[in-house]
Design a protein around this motif. Structure first.
Motif, short mmCIF file in Angstrom:
data_model
loop_
_atom_site.label_atom_id
_atom_site.label_comp_id
_atom_site.label_asym_id
_atom_site.label_seq_id
_atom_site.Cartn_x
_atom_site.Cartn_y
_atom_site.Cartn_z
N GLU A 176 2.34 7.42 -7.38
CA GLU A 176 1.11 7.57 -6.61
C GLU A 176 -0.11 7.58 -7.53
OE1 GLU A 176 -0.77 10.90 -3.61
OE2 GLU A 176 1.40 10.60 -3.59
N GLU A 230 10.01 12.29 -2.16
CA GLU A 230 9.22 11.79 -3.28
C GLU A 230 9.78 12.34 -4.58
OE1 GLU A 230 5.34 13.32 -2.41
OE2 GLU A 230 4.81 11.58 -1.21
N PRO A 265 0.84 -1.20 0.00
CA PRO A 265 0.00 0.00 0.00
C PRO A 265 0.87 1.25 0.00
CG PRO A 265 0.01 -1.01 2.18
CD PRO A 265 0.77 -1.92 1.26
N PRO A 266 0.34 2.35 -0.55
CA PRO A 266 1.12 3.59 -0.54
C PRO A 266 1.50 3.97 0.88
CG PRO A 266 -0.90 3.85 -1.82
CD PRO A 266 -0.97 2.52 -1.14
N ARG A 267 2.72 4.47 1.03
CA ARG A 267 3.21 4.88 2.34
C ARG A 267 2.61 6.22 2.73
NH1 ARG A 267 9.49 4.59 3.43
NH2 ARG A 267 9.18 3.66 1.41
N GLU A 268 2.23 6.33 3.98
CA GLU A 268 1.69 7.59 4.46
C GLU A 268 2.80 8.64 4.45
OE1 GLU A 268 -0.15 9.28 8.58
OE2 GLU A 268 -0.69 7.24 8.01
N ARG A 269 2.46 9.81 3.94
CA ARG A 269 3.47 10.89 3.89
C ARG A 269 3.57 11.57 5.24
NH1 ARG A 269 2.02 14.08 -1.53
NH2 ARG A 269 0.59 14.99 -0.07
N HIS A 270 4.78 11.97 5.57
CA HIS A 270 5.02 12.70 6.80
C HIS A 270 6.21 13.63 6.56
CE1 HIS A 270 7.53 9.07 6.90
NE2 HIS A 270 8.40 9.82 7.51
N THR A 330 9.58 13.11 4.23
CA THR A 330 9.41 12.09 3.19
C THR A 330 9.98 12.61 1.87
OG1 THR A 330 7.41 11.24 4.23
CG2 THR A 330 7.73 10.71 1.90
#
Length: 140
Positions: free
Chosen positions: A108, A89, A79-84, A87
């Motif tokens: 994404e 990209e 699953p896509p990783r939660e952004r914090h 991060t």
């Protein structure tokens, strides 16, 4: 278009992959061949994106064979990783016209490099059409 290219050393630094790993992925066909040969070889944003995606999947425990399937268009098992904050990209930033820019995260969005090129072409054609009409209206 003068797209940024990278040497193998720069690519390895950006992806935290060894030269040997990059060459291995190219040999397996997971990463596109570089532009040019030997020391003159250059790598593009597409190579960077491919390597980052492979690295993400690999670090999540996905086999190279399954990664090959995902890169060929099958659904990702991760699953896509939660952004914090902090991060990193890779994004494509397209300048369309003054005041109009498009920012895309292909991974994404789930689109291939070919689909991204087509999308950008369509956006540019639409912008040209609309902005051309606007210019005619302002003159007439």
């Amino acid at each position: 278009m003068n797209a940024k290219t990278f040497s193998l050393d720069e690519l390895c630094l950006l992806t935290d992959c060894s030269k040997r790993t990059v060459r291995y992925y190219i040999q397996l066909g997971l990463v596109s061949r570089p532009v040019g040969e030997a020391r003159a070889a250059r790598y593009t944003g597409e190579h960077l994106s491919q390597l980052l995606r492979i690295k993400k999947l690999s670090e999540s425990g996905v086999s190279l064979e399954r990664i090959r399937e995902v890169l060929a268009g099958e659904d990702s098992p991760v699953p896509p990783r939660e952004r914090h904050p902090g991060t990193v990209e890779v994004r494509s930033h397209i300048y369309v016209a003054p005041g109009i820019e498009v920012q895309i995260t292909p991974e994404e969005a789930g689109i291939s490099p070919e689909q991204l090129r087509k999308f950008v072409g369509e956006v540019m054609a639409l912008a040209k059409s609309i902005l051309g009409e606007r210019d005619k209206d302002s003159r007439g």
